[in-house]
Design an enzyme around this catalytic site. Structure first.
Site, PDB file in Angstrom:
ATOM      1  N   GLU A   1       0.908  -1.297   0.495  1.00  0.00           N
ATOM      2  CA  GLU A   1       0.221   0.333   0.014  1.00  0.00           C
ATOM      3  C   GLU A   1       0.537   1.626   0.307  1.00  0.00           C
ATOM      4  O   GLU A   1       0.718   2.025   0.719  1.00  0.00           O
ATOM      5  CB  GLU A   1      -0.967   0.231   1.239  1.00  0.00           C
ATOM      6  CG  GLU A   1      -1.972  -0.804   0.770  1.00  0.00           C
ATOM      7  CD  GLU A   1      -2.937  -0.464   0.437  1.00  0.00           C
ATOM      8  OE1 GLU A   1      -2.836   0.531  -0.770  1.00  0.00           O
ATOM      9  OE2 GLU A   1      -3.715  -1.776  -0.362  1.00  0.00           O
ATOM     10  N   GLY A   2       1.843   1.330  -0.690  1.00  0.00           N
ATOM     11  CA  GLY A   2       3.050   1.719  -0.917  1.00  0.00           C
ATOM     12  C   GLY A   2       3.895   1.985   0.302  1.00  0.00           C
ATOM     13  O   GLY A   2       3.716   2.091   1.511  1.00  0.00           O
TER      14      GLY A   2
END
Length: 595
Positions: free
Chosen positions: A443-444
């Protein structure tokens, strides 16, 4: 491993005493008739039972068995299909969903606590419903009425699951480089062709169907991220009457063999002219995807928080039972050969560090969720709603990265309390370390979160978002400044807020002349921000608890943990500020070949 017991007392304290959630819910029309204190407490108590009795018992066995792939078919570990069915029967997939399509419409402040329990009990299991919830958010916000009516009810039920298909072998953070293509058809649908990797729940044996949200580019799309569109691609096509039809041209090519979260299927997905439908506007796919990102990134942060809580519970139980050596103050357990290790200062340090970081994180997750609820359920486009949206944008990268960085720290501390027993499989601590590690990456990555905080959320708006947060902290300080019993918290909080403001101003100034300044400062700045935000949360907890210490030892524990945080952990903010002030030269002056 100790049996998991949900920290309901702490959750009730935050919701009802620190944040007065029911007052917020009462003034938001969409929530006023949906949730009250009694309903919220009943939901938390039911999830506590499910987490302890259904999800926790299959956590270790799921890790040991893992998922299996055979000729394109993925099977989850023993007990997972049954647990998923129980989860769905309880309506948990609908908790935060849109009531118009079968959701319960509950606030994120409540959902954050529920998510923590699921993640504490079983992170691998949690990923399946969490990804479905994220897909539902994107469809609900950007899908056509027909798509919402066709897919959301079944996804809320859990009969159909969701998956988010973003990453490609050559395109991770830089999604503008994706090669997956979408060819428009004559009937309004599209043919999706390409490959995706690292797709959580891309295939599994838990649900009848999997609804993929796929990033792809149309033939005439602009280059880079401005040319990305979002498409809904079901594993099994859906007939006009809502029944399942033919298998779509989407298949799982393999699953990854991973360090942790082994019971979560991480898939390589192949789309071979699969039929899909546009979600949102053409070339606006990233905007549609980012609708769910604030929720998903907070959700990943809560995974780190959940693992921390599980680690703390295990380590605390072990420290009270394991006898080794005598207390420096003399024998405490005189009937035993040695004292429990909980008497030793260093073990206390490790346990209290976990307790303080978990308490600060749980409070901050509730605080961020509060602003998410105001942004979502607030009426119109008023000032409060705009403030909420800005604070959510600012705090989301902090929550994702700081919670998960501290999640790894807490699981390692728990492992250290166990000593050698923490390194072997029997006690479950090594699984927590392995499972939580991914939360800093997906998610980054946390480095990207730090860049987002400094670049997009601070420098890009001249510090305007930061000033909203600082004003909120300052308002609390001003409200408590005359309380003599709060001086030990309010005064250092005010000093550290000023340090954070000064550091922010220095970054803004440096960024005007040095393009490397934001990136060079980013990680240390995010951690500095995290410690100050936790100090704010602990000060708020202390403000409530100091008035009630005579009522219940719970409140005394809150005050004493707050003191530990301020005395032993918050001083790290000074060193982080000094690192930021060092600038970019020491990073960028060394030649590449000398690295």
């Amino acid at each position: 491993m100790a049996e998991y017991k949900a920290p309901l007392r702490e959750m009730h304290f935050l919701l009802h005493e620190v944040f007065a959630a029911e007052k917020l819910w009462a003034r938001l029309p969409a929530l006023a008739e949906t949730v009250d204190r009694e309903t919220a407490d009943a939901i938390l108590e039911e999830m506590a039972k499910l987490a302890a009795n259904t999800l926790d018992p299959i956590n270790r066995s799921g890790d040991e068995e893992g998922c299996h792939w055979n000729d394109g078919v993925v099977t989850t570990p023993k007990g997972f299909p049954e647990a998923y069915a129980t989860f769905c029967e309880g309506g948990w997939g609908a908790l935060l969903g849109n009531p118009e399509y079968g959701g319960m419409g509950m606030p994120k402040m409540l959902g954050a606590q529920v998510e923590e329990m699921i993640n504490s009990a079983n992170i691998s299991f949690a990923l399946y419903p969490v990804l479905t919830a994220g897909a539902c958010l994107a469809i609900d916000a950007h899908g056509s009425g027909e798509l919402k009516q066709r897919y959301l009810p079944k996804m809320y039920e859990g009969t159909w699951a969701g998956a988010m298909d973003l990453t490609e072998p050559h395109a991770g953070t830089d999604l503008g480089m994706i090669r997956t293509r979408a060819e428009p058809g004559e009937d309004g649908s599209y043919r999706i062709t390409g490959s995706k990797i690292f797709i959580t729940g891309g295939d599994q044996d838990l649900s009848e169907n999997i609804i993929h949200l796929v990033l792809a580019k149309l033939p005439d799309a602009p280059a880079g991220p401005k040319g990305i569109s979002l498409f809904l691609v079901p594993k099994v096509l859906v007939n006009e009457d809502g029944s399942l039809g033919e298998r779509n041209a989407v298949h799982c090519g393999s699953i990854e063999h991973k360090m942790g979260i082994k019971a979560s299927a991480t898939c390589a997905m192949n789309f071979d002219g699969a039929t899909g439908w546009l979600v949102g506007e053409v070339n606006k796919g990233l905007a549609a995807m980012f609708t769910m990102m604030n929720y998903e990134r907070l959700g990943v942060g809560i995974q780190g928080l959940g693992a921390s809580e599980r680690s703390y519970q295990n380590a605390r139980a072990y420290a009270r039972e394991r006898i080794q050596s005598r207390s420096p103050a003399g024998p405490q357990a005189t009937d035993k050969a040695s004292d429990p290790i909980v008497v030793h200062p260093d073990v206390r340090r490790m346990l209290l560090t976990q307790k303080a970081l978990i308490g600060g994180g749980r409070a901050l997750s509730t605080y961020v969720a509060q602003w998410l609820d105001i942004a979502k359920f607030g009426e119109g486009e008023g000032e409060e709603k705009r403030k909420a949206e800005a604070l959510v944008a600012l705090l989301t990268p902090v929550a994702k990265a700081f919670f998960t960085d501290k999640g790894l720290e807490c699981t390692v501390l728990g492992q250290q309390v166990f000593g050698g027993h923490g390194y072997i499989r029997e006690w479950g601590q090594e699984q927590l370390v392995r499972d939580v590690r991914i939360t800093q990456i997906y998610e980054g990555t946390n480095g990207i979160q730090a860049l987002d905080l400094v670049g997009r959320k601070t420098v890009a708006n001249g510090g305007a978002f930061f000033e909203l947060f600082a004003a909120d902290v300052q308002a609390f300080i001003d409200g408590e400044i005359d309380r003599e019993d709060m001086a030990e918290f309010v005064q250092p909080l005010a000093a550290e807020l000023q340090r954070l403001r000064g550091t922010t101003e220095n970054i803004l100034a440096a960024a005007k002349d040095d393009p490397h300044a934001p990136g060079a400062a980013s990680v240390e700045y995010l951690h500095l921000f995290g410690y100050v935000a936790y100090a704010y949360m602990w000060a708020r907890a202390a403000a409530v608890s100091l008035r009630k210490t005579a009522e219940d030892s719970f409140y005394s524990a809150q005050v004493k943990t707050a003191r530990f945080f301020f005395a032993r952990l918050l001083p790290q903010a000074r060193a982080l500020a000094a690192s930021v002030e060092a600038g970019s030269a020491t990073l960028m002056d060394i030649e590449e070949e000398l690295l």
